[in-house]
Design a protein around this motif. Structure first.
Motif, short mmCIF file in Angstrom:
data_model
loop_
_atom_site.label_atom_id
_atom_site.label_comp_id
_atom_site.label_asym_id
_atom_site.label_seq_id
_atom_site.Cartn_x
_atom_site.Cartn_y
_atom_site.Cartn_z
N GLN A 1 0.84 -1.19 0.00
CA GLN A 1 0.00 0.00 0.00
C GLN A 1 0.88 1.25 0.00
N ALA A 2 0.91 1.94 -1.13
CA ALA A 2 1.89 3.01 -1.34
C ALA A 2 1.65 4.25 -0.49
N ASN A 3 0.43 4.47 -0.01
CA ASN A 3 0.16 5.69 0.76
C ASN A 3 0.45 5.53 2.25
N GLU B 1 4.72 -1.29 7.64
CA GLU B 1 3.29 -1.53 7.75
C GLU B 1 2.73 -1.98 6.41
N ALA B 2 3.20 -1.35 5.34
CA ALA B 2 2.77 -1.73 3.99
C ALA B 2 3.21 -3.16 3.67
N TYR B 3 4.41 -3.50 4.08
CA TYR B 3 4.94 -4.85 3.87
C TYR B 3 4.11 -5.87 4.64
N MET C 1 7.25 -8.10 -3.01
CA MET C 1 7.01 -7.10 -1.97
C MET C 1 7.95 -5.93 -2.23
N ASN C 2 7.50 -4.95 -2.99
CA ASN C 2 8.34 -3.87 -3.45
C ASN C 2 7.45 -2.67 -3.78
N LEU C 3 7.82 -1.48 -3.31
CA LEU C 3 7.04 -0.28 -3.59
C LEU C 3 7.43 0.36 -4.92
N ARG C 4 8.52 -0.09 -5.50
CA ARG C 4 9.01 0.48 -6.76
C ARG C 4 8.65 -0.43 -7.93
N GLN C 5 8.46 0.16 -9.11
CA GLN C 5 8.27 -0.63 -10.32
C GLN C 5 9.64 -0.92 -10.93
#
Length: 469
Positions: free
Chosen positions: A161-163, A169-171, A198-202
Protein backbone atom coordinates in the motif's frame (compact mmCIF):
# COMPACT_ATOMS: atom_id res chain seq x y z
CA UNK A 1 11.33 31.53 54.95
CA UNK A 2 14.13 29.08 55.81
CA UNK A 3 12.11 26.21 54.30
CA UNK A 4 11.58 28.17 51.08
CA UNK A 5 15.29 29.00 50.91
CA UNK A 6 16.22 25.37 51.54
CA UNK A 7 13.81 24.23 48.80
CA UNK A 8 15.31 26.80 46.43
CA UNK A 9 18.86 25.55 47.18
CA UNK A 10 17.85 21.90 46.69
CA UNK A 11 16.08 22.65 43.40
CA UNK A 12 19.02 24.72 42.19
CA UNK A 13 21.43 21.90 43.06
CA UNK A 14 19.25 19.38 41.25
CA UNK A 15 19.09 21.61 38.18
CA UNK A 16 22.87 22.13 38.15
CA UNK A 17 23.46 18.40 38.65
CA UNK A 18 21.02 17.55 35.86
CA UNK A 19 22.78 20.00 33.55
CA UNK A 20 26.15 18.49 34.42
CA UNK A 21 24.87 14.98 33.75
CA UNK A 22 23.35 16.03 30.44
CA UNK A 23 26.57 17.76 29.42
CA UNK A 24 28.55 14.64 30.32
CA UNK A 25 26.23 12.52 28.21
CA UNK A 26 26.33 15.01 25.34
CA UNK A 27 30.11 14.94 25.41
CA UNK A 28 30.09 11.14 25.38
CA UNK A 29 27.70 11.00 22.41
CA UNK A 30 29.87 13.51 20.55
CA UNK A 31 32.88 11.24 21.13
CA UNK A 32 30.93 8.22 19.86
CA UNK A 33 29.79 9.95 16.66
CA UNK A 34 33.29 11.35 16.05
CA UNK A 35 34.86 7.91 16.44
CA UNK A 36 32.37 6.29 14.09
CA UNK A 37 32.50 8.97 11.38
CA UNK A 38 36.26 9.51 11.50
CA UNK A 39 37.47 6.00 12.27
CA UNK A 40 34.58 3.59 11.72
CA UNK A 41 35.09 -0.04 10.78
CA UNK A 42 31.54 -0.96 9.76
CA UNK A 43 31.92 -0.05 6.08
CA UNK A 44 35.15 -2.02 5.67
CA UNK A 45 33.62 -5.05 7.38
CA UNK A 46 30.57 -4.82 5.12
CA UNK A 47 32.79 -4.55 2.04
CA UNK A 48 34.42 -7.88 2.91
CA UNK A 49 31.20 -9.58 3.98
CA UNK A 50 29.42 -8.53 0.79
CA UNK A 51 32.11 -8.57 -1.88
CA UNK A 52 34.46 -11.29 -0.66
CA UNK A 53 31.81 -13.66 0.73
CA UNK A 54 28.45 -12.66 -0.79
CA UNK A 55 24.95 -13.98 -0.10
CA UNK A 56 24.84 -16.03 3.10
CA UNK A 57 21.83 -18.31 3.01
CA UNK A 58 21.55 -20.53 6.10
CA UNK A 59 23.33 -23.83 5.65
CA UNK A 60 25.45 -22.58 2.74
CA UNK A 61 29.21 -22.47 2.33
CA UNK A 62 29.04 -18.67 2.34
CA UNK A 63 27.21 -18.66 5.66
CA UNK A 64 30.02 -20.81 7.08
CA UNK A 65 32.61 -18.36 5.70
CA UNK A 66 30.73 -15.46 7.29
CA UNK A 67 30.78 -17.17 10.68
CA UNK A 68 34.55 -17.67 10.48
CA UNK A 69 35.19 -14.14 9.23
CA UNK A 70 33.11 -12.29 11.83
CA UNK A 71 34.45 -14.40 14.68
CA UNK A 72 38.02 -13.64 13.57
CA UNK A 73 37.26 -9.92 13.43
CA UNK A 74 35.69 -9.96 16.89
CA UNK A 75 38.73 -11.86 18.18
CA UNK A 76 40.92 -8.96 17.02
CA UNK A 77 38.94 -6.38 18.97
CA UNK A 78 40.28 -7.56 22.33
CA UNK A 79 36.90 -8.40 23.80
CA UNK A 80 36.68 -10.36 27.02
CA UNK A 81 34.96 -13.32 25.35
CA UNK A 82 34.24 -14.47 21.79
CA UNK A 83 32.56 -17.76 20.99
CA UNK A 84 30.33 -19.69 18.61
CA UNK A 85 26.94 -20.98 19.70
CA UNK A 86 25.83 -24.05 17.70
CA UNK A 87 22.38 -24.04 16.13
CA UNK A 88 20.72 -26.42 13.67
CA UNK A 89 19.40 -24.58 10.61
CA UNK A 90 17.41 -25.48 7.49
CA UNK A 91 19.28 -25.99 4.22
CA UNK A 92 17.52 -24.98 0.98
CA UNK A 93 19.19 -24.38 -2.36
CA UNK A 94 17.88 -22.44 -5.34
CA UNK A 95 19.67 -24.43 -8.03
CA UNK A 96 19.89 -23.15 -11.61
CA UNK A 97 18.32 -19.77 -12.39
CA UNK A 98 14.55 -19.85 -12.78
CA UNK A 99 12.83 -19.28 -16.11
CA UNK A 100 9.26 -18.20 -16.92
CA UNK A 101 7.06 -16.89 -19.69
CA UNK A 102 3.45 -16.09 -20.37
CA UNK A 103 1.90 -17.63 -23.47
CA UNK A 104 -0.77 -15.50 -25.16
CA UNK A 105 -1.27 -17.87 -28.08
CA UNK A 106 0.42 -20.71 -29.97
CA UNK A 107 4.11 -19.78 -30.26
CA UNK A 108 3.56 -16.29 -28.77
CA UNK A 109 5.49 -16.02 -25.50
CA UNK A 110 6.88 -13.21 -23.34
CA UNK A 111 9.67 -13.93 -20.87
CA UNK A 112 9.00 -12.91 -17.26
CA UNK A 113 11.38 -12.14 -14.37
CA UNK A 114 10.78 -14.56 -11.50
CA UNK A 115 12.61 -16.23 -8.62
CA UNK A 116 11.69 -19.15 -6.39
CA UNK A 117 10.38 -18.35 -2.93
CA UNK A 118 12.58 -19.60 -0.11
CA UNK A 119 11.55 -23.09 0.93
CA UNK A 120 9.57 -23.83 -2.21
CA UNK A 121 9.63 -27.19 -3.91
CA UNK A 122 10.83 -27.46 -7.50
CA UNK A 123 8.63 -27.66 -10.55
CA UNK A 124 8.62 -30.90 -12.58
CA UNK A 125 11.85 -31.33 -14.58
CA UNK A 126 10.18 -30.05 -17.73
CA UNK A 127 8.67 -27.10 -15.89
CA UNK A 128 5.03 -26.31 -15.17
CA UNK A 129 2.52 -24.75 -17.59
CA UNK A 130 -1.14 -24.04 -16.87
CA UNK A 131 -3.85 -21.40 -17.07
CA UNK A 132 -3.30 -18.67 -14.54
CA UNK A 133 -5.93 -17.04 -12.28
CA UNK A 134 -5.35 -13.64 -10.64
CA UNK A 135 -6.47 -12.96 -7.07
CA UNK A 136 -5.84 -10.07 -4.69
CA UNK A 137 -5.82 -11.92 -1.39
CA UNK A 138 -6.41 -15.19 0.45
CA UNK A 139 -10.08 -14.33 0.98
CA UNK A 140 -10.68 -14.02 -2.75
CA UNK A 141 -8.89 -17.34 -3.22
CA UNK A 142 -11.41 -19.02 -0.92
CA UNK A 143 -14.39 -17.55 -2.78
CA UNK A 144 -13.16 -19.04 -6.07
CA UNK A 145 -12.72 -22.49 -4.52
CA UNK A 146 -11.78 -25.79 -6.12
CA UNK A 147 -14.11 -25.43 -9.10
CA UNK A 148 -12.20 -22.45 -10.51
CA UNK A 149 -8.70 -23.17 -9.18
CA UNK A 150 -8.08 -26.89 -9.68
CA UNK A 151 -5.27 -27.46 -12.15
CA UNK A 152 -4.53 -23.70 -12.36
CA UNK A 153 -1.62 -21.50 -11.34
CA UNK A 154 -2.71 -18.82 -8.86
CA UNK A 155 -1.32 -15.29 -9.34
CA UNK A 156 -1.38 -13.28 -6.09
CA UNK A 157 -1.26 -9.64 -7.13
CA UNK A 158 -1.80 -7.46 -4.06
CA UNK A 159 0.71 -4.57 -4.05
CA UNK A 160 2.20 -2.92 -1.00
CA UNK A 161 0.00 0.00 0.00
CA UNK A 162 1.89 3.01 -1.34
CA UNK A 163 0.16 5.69 0.76
CA UNK A 164 1.40 4.21 4.05
CA UNK A 165 4.37 6.26 5.26
CA UNK A 166 5.53 3.40 7.48
CA UNK A 167 6.76 1.03 4.78
CA UNK A 168 7.01 -1.93 7.15
CA UNK A 169 3.29 -1.53 7.75
CA UNK A 170 2.77 -1.73 3.99
CA UNK A 171 4.94 -4.85 3.87
CA UNK A 172 3.06 -6.49 6.72
CA UNK A 173 -0.22 -5.77 4.97
CA UNK A 174 0.51 -8.01 2.01
CA UNK A 175 3.23 -10.50 2.98
CA UNK A 176 0.68 -13.19 3.92
CA UNK A 177 0.18 -14.00 0.22
CA UNK A 178 3.87 -14.84 -0.06
CA UNK A 179 4.11 -16.78 3.17
CA UNK A 180 0.85 -18.75 3.08
CA UNK A 181 -0.26 -18.49 -0.53
CA UNK A 182 1.04 -21.88 -1.68
CA UNK A 183 -0.43 -23.77 1.27
CA UNK A 184 -3.83 -22.15 0.78
CA UNK A 185 -3.90 -22.50 -3.02
CA UNK A 186 -2.95 -26.18 -2.81
CA UNK A 187 -6.08 -26.85 -0.75
CA UNK A 188 -8.18 -25.96 -3.81
CA UNK A 189 -6.17 -28.06 -6.24
CA UNK A 190 -3.94 -25.32 -7.68
CA UNK A 191 -0.68 -26.61 -9.19
CA UNK A 192 1.56 -23.59 -8.49
CA UNK A 193 1.57 -19.95 -7.41
CA UNK A 194 3.12 -16.71 -8.63
CA UNK A 195 3.34 -13.84 -6.10
CA UNK A 196 3.85 -10.15 -6.78
CA UNK A 197 7.15 -9.05 -5.23
CA UNK A 198 7.01 -7.10 -1.97
CA UNK A 199 8.34 -3.87 -3.45
CA UNK A 200 7.04 -0.28 -3.59
CA UNK A 201 9.01 0.48 -6.76
CA UNK A 202 8.27 -0.63 -10.32
CA UNK A 203 11.30 -2.57 -11.55
CA UNK A 204 12.42 -5.90 -13.00
CA UNK A 205 13.83 -7.43 -9.80
CA UNK A 206 11.84 -10.33 -8.34
CA UNK A 207 12.06 -10.46 -4.53
CA UNK A 208 12.33 -13.79 -2.75
CA UNK A 209 11.42 -14.43 0.89
CA UNK A 210 10.29 -17.16 3.22
CA UNK A 211 7.14 -19.17 2.54
CA UNK A 212 5.54 -22.05 4.42
CA UNK A 213 3.47 -25.10 3.52
CA UNK A 214 2.21 -25.39 7.09
CA UNK A 215 1.26 -29.00 7.81
CA UNK A 216 0.68 -29.82 4.12
CA UNK A 217 2.07 -33.28 3.22
CA UNK A 218 5.08 -33.24 0.90
CA UNK A 219 3.09 -34.95 -1.84
CA UNK A 220 0.64 -31.99 -1.96
CA UNK A 221 3.18 -29.16 -1.95
CA UNK A 222 3.18 -26.95 -5.04
CA UNK A 223 5.97 -24.74 -6.44
CA UNK A 224 5.94 -21.05 -5.52
CA UNK A 225 7.72 -18.15 -7.19
CA UNK A 226 7.79 -14.35 -7.03
CA UNK A 227 7.45 -12.11 -10.07
CA UNK A 228 8.89 -8.60 -10.41
CA UNK A 229 6.54 -5.65 -9.99
CA UNK A 230 6.90 -4.75 -13.68
CA UNK A 231 6.17 -8.36 -14.56
CA UNK A 232 3.14 -8.41 -12.27
CA UNK A 233 1.68 -5.32 -13.94
CA UNK A 234 2.30 -6.75 -17.41
CA UNK A 235 0.80 -10.11 -16.51
CA UNK A 236 -2.26 -8.52 -14.88
CA UNK A 237 -2.91 -6.21 -17.83
CA UNK A 238 -2.53 -9.07 -20.30
CA UNK A 239 -4.94 -11.25 -18.32
CA UNK A 240 -7.60 -8.56 -18.71
CA UNK A 241 -7.27 -8.93 -22.48
CA UNK A 242 -6.60 -12.68 -22.65
CA UNK A 243 -8.18 -14.34 -19.57
CA UNK A 244 -7.25 -17.88 -20.65
CA UNK A 245 -3.52 -17.30 -21.18
CA UNK A 246 -1.01 -19.88 -19.97
CA UNK A 247 1.90 -19.28 -17.65
CA UNK A 248 5.05 -21.42 -17.63
CA UNK A 249 7.80 -21.53 -15.04
CA UNK A 250 10.67 -23.80 -14.14
CA UNK A 251 12.66 -23.79 -10.92
CA UNK A 252 15.18 -26.27 -9.56
CA UNK A 253 15.23 -25.67 -5.80
CA UNK A 254 15.76 -28.42 -3.26
CA UNK A 255 15.28 -28.95 0.47
CA UNK A 256 17.96 -30.86 2.42
CA UNK A 257 18.13 -32.11 6.01
CA UNK A 258 19.04 -29.53 8.66
CA UNK A 259 22.74 -28.74 9.14
CA UNK A 260 24.76 -27.24 11.98
CA UNK A 261 25.64 -23.58 11.95
CA UNK A 262 26.42 -20.95 14.60
CA UNK A 263 25.51 -17.69 16.25
CA UNK A 264 28.64 -15.56 16.64
CA UNK A 265 28.89 -13.88 20.05
CA UNK A 266 31.34 -11.40 21.56
CA UNK A 267 31.24 -9.84 25.04
CA UNK A 268 32.65 -7.00 27.09
CA UNK A 269 32.15 -8.05 30.71
CA UNK A 270 30.46 -5.49 32.93
CA UNK A 271 32.50 -3.77 35.63
CA UNK A 272 29.63 -3.54 38.16
CA UNK A 273 26.93 -5.94 37.00
CA UNK A 274 28.67 -8.71 35.04
CA UNK A 275 25.64 -11.00 35.33
CA UNK A 276 23.24 -8.53 33.74
CA UNK A 277 23.38 -8.60 29.95
CA UNK A 278 22.67 -6.05 27.25
CA UNK A 279 22.60 -7.35 23.69
CA UNK A 280 23.10 -5.64 20.36
CA UNK A 281 22.82 -7.62 17.14
CA UNK A 282 21.70 -8.33 13.60
CA UNK A 283 21.35 -11.48 11.52
CA UNK A 284 24.36 -12.92 9.72
CA UNK A 285 22.41 -14.96 7.18
CA UNK A 286 20.89 -13.42 4.06
CA UNK A 287 19.08 -14.51 0.94
CA UNK A 288 21.17 -15.70 -1.95
CA UNK A 289 20.10 -13.39 -4.80
CA UNK A 290 22.28 -10.40 -3.87
CA UNK A 291 24.95 -10.14 -1.19
CA UNK A 292 22.65 -9.10 1.66
CA UNK A 293 24.28 -5.71 2.29
CA UNK A 294 21.15 -3.99 3.59
CA UNK A 295 19.46 -7.18 4.86
CA UNK A 296 21.23 -7.64 7.14
CA UNK A 297 24.93 -7.13 6.55
CA UNK A 298 24.45 -3.53 7.67
CA UNK A 299 22.99 -4.60 11.02
CA UNK A 300 25.78 -7.13 11.55
CA UNK A 301 28.65 -4.69 11.04
CA UNK A 302 26.93 -1.88 12.94
CA UNK A 303 26.47 -4.20 15.92
CA UNK A 304 30.10 -5.29 15.78
CA UNK A 305 31.18 -1.66 15.68
CA UNK A 306 29.17 -0.84 18.80
CA UNK A 307 31.58 -2.87 20.92
CA UNK A 308 34.61 -1.56 19.03
CA UNK A 309 33.49 2.05 19.47
CA UNK A 310 32.95 1.59 23.21
CA UNK A 311 36.49 0.30 23.51
CA UNK A 312 37.93 3.04 21.29
CA UNK A 313 36.47 5.86 23.39
CA UNK A 314 37.63 4.11 26.57
CA UNK A 315 34.19 3.48 27.99
CA UNK A 316 33.99 0.58 30.47
CA UNK A 317 30.37 -0.58 30.68
CA UNK A 318 28.67 -1.38 33.97
CA UNK A 319 26.66 -4.24 32.45
CA UNK A 320 27.99 -7.01 30.27
CA UNK A 321 27.51 -5.94 26.65
CA UNK A 322 27.17 -8.68 24.04
CA UNK A 323 27.12 -8.51 20.29
CA UNK A 324 25.16 -11.43 18.84
CA UNK A 325 25.25 -12.19 15.12
CA UNK A 326 22.21 -14.41 14.72
CA UNK A 327 22.03 -17.19 12.15
CA UNK A 328 18.85 -18.09 10.21
CA UNK A 329 16.58 -15.13 10.70
CA UNK A 330 15.43 -15.24 7.09
CA UNK A 331 13.95 -18.72 6.91
CA UNK A 332 13.48 -20.05 10.41
CA UNK A 333 14.58 -17.70 13.24
CA UNK A 334 16.53 -20.63 14.65
CA UNK A 335 19.44 -18.46 15.85
CA UNK A 336 17.28 -16.07 17.85
CA UNK A 337 15.34 -18.89 19.44
CA UNK A 338 18.47 -20.86 20.29
CA UNK A 339 20.10 -17.86 21.91
CA UNK A 340 17.01 -17.23 24.05
CA UNK A 341 16.73 -20.91 25.00
CA UNK A 342 20.38 -21.07 26.07
CA UNK A 343 20.01 -17.84 28.05
CA UNK A 344 17.05 -19.37 29.87
CA UNK A 345 18.89 -22.64 30.56
CA UNK A 346 21.90 -20.74 31.92
CA UNK A 347 19.62 -18.41 33.92
CA UNK A 348 21.25 -15.37 32.31
CA UNK A 349 19.55 -12.11 33.20
CA UNK A 350 19.06 -10.07 30.03
CA UNK A 351 17.79 -6.55 30.72
CA UNK A 352 18.10 -4.84 27.33
CA UNK A 353 18.42 -5.84 23.67
CA UNK A 354 18.81 -3.73 20.53
CA UNK A 355 18.54 -5.02 16.96
CA UNK A 356 19.41 -3.49 13.60
CA UNK A 357 17.51 -5.20 10.77
CA UNK A 358 15.97 -2.42 8.69
CA UNK A 359 18.81 -1.57 6.33
CA UNK A 360 21.83 0.70 6.38
CA UNK A 361 20.02 3.94 5.53
CA UNK A 362 20.11 7.20 7.51
CA UNK A 363 19.09 6.49 11.12
CA UNK A 364 15.94 8.26 12.30
CA UNK A 365 15.61 6.82 15.80
CA UNK A 366 14.28 3.74 17.55
CA UNK A 367 11.11 1.85 18.34
CA UNK A 368 10.79 0.32 21.80
CA UNK A 369 8.97 -2.61 23.31
CA UNK A 370 8.88 -1.65 26.98
CA UNK A 371 6.71 -0.31 29.79
CA UNK A 372 5.82 3.33 30.39
CA UNK A 373 8.47 3.90 33.07
CA UNK A 374 11.29 2.85 30.79
CA UNK A 375 9.87 4.72 27.84
CA UNK A 376 9.66 7.89 29.92
CA UNK A 377 13.35 7.56 30.77
CA UNK A 378 14.23 6.96 27.12
CA UNK A 379 12.20 9.97 26.00
CA UNK A 380 14.22 12.13 28.39
CA UNK A 381 17.27 11.41 26.19
CA UNK A 382 15.63 12.74 23.05
CA UNK A 383 17.42 16.10 23.29
CA UNK A 384 20.78 14.32 23.35
CA UNK A 385 20.05 12.80 19.94
CA UNK A 386 18.54 15.91 18.36
CA UNK A 387 21.91 17.35 17.17
CA UNK A 388 22.31 14.18 15.09
CA UNK A 389 18.82 14.54 13.57
CA UNK A 390 17.53 11.53 15.50
CA UNK A 391 13.92 12.33 16.39
CA UNK A 392 11.96 9.10 16.19
CA UNK A 393 11.25 7.56 19.61
CA UNK A 394 8.10 5.47 19.53
CA UNK A 395 6.68 2.46 21.31
CA UNK A 396 6.26 -0.51 18.99
CA UNK A 397 8.22 -3.49 17.72
CA UNK A 398 11.90 -4.24 18.17
CA UNK A 399 13.40 -7.07 16.11
CA UNK A 400 12.67 -10.67 15.17
CA UNK A 401 15.87 -12.17 16.60
CA UNK A 402 15.65 -10.48 19.99
CA UNK A 403 11.92 -11.09 20.29
CA UNK A 404 12.34 -14.55 21.93
CA UNK A 405 14.26 -12.87 24.78
CA UNK A 406 11.25 -10.83 25.82
CA UNK A 407 10.24 -10.97 29.48
CA UNK A 408 8.62 -8.66 32.01
CA UNK A 409 10.78 -5.68 32.91
CA UNK A 410 13.05 -6.01 29.88
CA UNK A 411 13.51 -3.31 27.25
CA UNK A 412 13.70 -4.30 23.59
CA UNK A 413 14.58 -1.81 20.87
CA UNK A 414 14.97 -1.66 17.11
CA UNK A 415 17.04 0.84 15.14
CA UNK A 416 14.75 2.68 12.72
CA UNK A 417 16.52 4.06 9.65
CA UNK A 418 14.68 5.92 6.90
CA UNK A 419 12.77 3.04 5.29
CA UNK A 420 11.36 4.63 2.14
CA UNK A 421 13.83 2.84 -0.17
CA UNK A 422 14.40 -0.30 1.90
CA UNK A 423 11.96 -2.49 -0.01
CA UNK A 424 13.59 -1.53 -3.32
CA UNK A 425 16.38 -3.91 -2.23
CA UNK A 426 14.82 -6.26 0.31
CA UNK A 427 15.36 -9.94 -0.69
CA UNK A 428 16.36 -9.03 -4.25
CA UNK A 429 19.52 -9.34 -6.36
CA UNK A 430 20.16 -5.58 -6.17
CA UNK A 431 20.74 -5.79 -2.39
CA UNK A 432 24.44 -5.24 -2.91
CA UNK A 433 27.27 -3.27 -1.36
CA UNK A 434 27.03 -0.38 -3.81
CA UNK A 435 23.51 0.36 -2.50
CA UNK A 436 24.87 1.21 0.98
CA UNK A 437 26.15 4.70 1.81
CA UNK A 438 29.22 4.75 4.05
CA UNK A 439 28.21 7.81 6.05
CA UNK A 440 24.66 6.60 6.64
CA UNK A 441 25.97 3.22 7.80
CA UNK A 442 28.41 4.84 10.24
CA UNK A 443 25.75 7.21 11.58
CA UNK A 444 23.66 4.13 12.35
CA UNK A 445 26.52 2.47 14.22
CA UNK A 446 27.07 5.63 16.30
CA UNK A 447 23.36 5.96 17.05
CA UNK A 448 23.18 2.36 18.29
CA UNK A 449 26.32 2.82 20.41
CA UNK A 450 24.85 5.97 21.96
CA UNK A 451 21.69 4.16 23.04
CA UNK A 452 23.73 1.28 24.48
CA UNK A 453 25.82 3.79 26.43
CA UNK A 454 22.75 5.52 27.88
CA UNK A 455 20.99 2.27 28.76
CA UNK A 456 24.14 1.00 30.44
CA UNK A 457 24.70 4.24 32.34
CA UNK A 458 21.16 4.67 33.68
CA UNK A 459 19.95 1.07 33.75
CA UNK A 460 16.52 -0.40 33.19
CA UNK A 461 13.62 0.73 35.36
CA UNK A 462 11.23 -1.63 37.11
CA UNK A 463 7.88 0.12 37.42
CA UNK A 464 8.79 3.61 38.57
CA UNK A 465 11.92 2.61 40.49
CA UNK A 466 15.24 1.57 39.11
CA UNK A 467 16.19 -2.11 39.31
CA UNK A 468 18.57 -2.74 42.16
CA UNK A 469 21.60 -4.15 40.36
Amino acid sequence: MKKILLLFVVCSFQTIFSQQVNQKDATMLRAIYDASLLNGKSYDWLDYLSNKIGGRLSGSTNAEKAVKYTKAELDQLGLDKVWLQPVMVPKWTRGLKEYAFMETGPGRTTTMDICALGGSVATPNAGLKANIVEVKNLEELATLGTEKLKGKIVFFNRPMQANLIQTFEAYGGCVDQRYSGAAEAAKYGAVGIVVRSMNLRQDDFPHTGAMSYGDLPESKRIPACAISTNGAEQLSNTLKLIPDLNFYFKQNCKVFPDVESYNVIGEITGTQYPNKYMVVGGHLDSWDLGDGSHDDGAGVVQSMDVLRLLKEIGYKPKHSIRVVLFMNEENGLRGGREYAEQALLKKENHVFALESDSGGFTPRGFSFDCDEANFAQIESWRSLFKPYLIHYFEKGGSGADIGPLKKDGMVLAGLRPDSQRYFDYHHAENDTFDAVNKRELELGAATMTSLIYLMDTYGVKNGFTQIKN
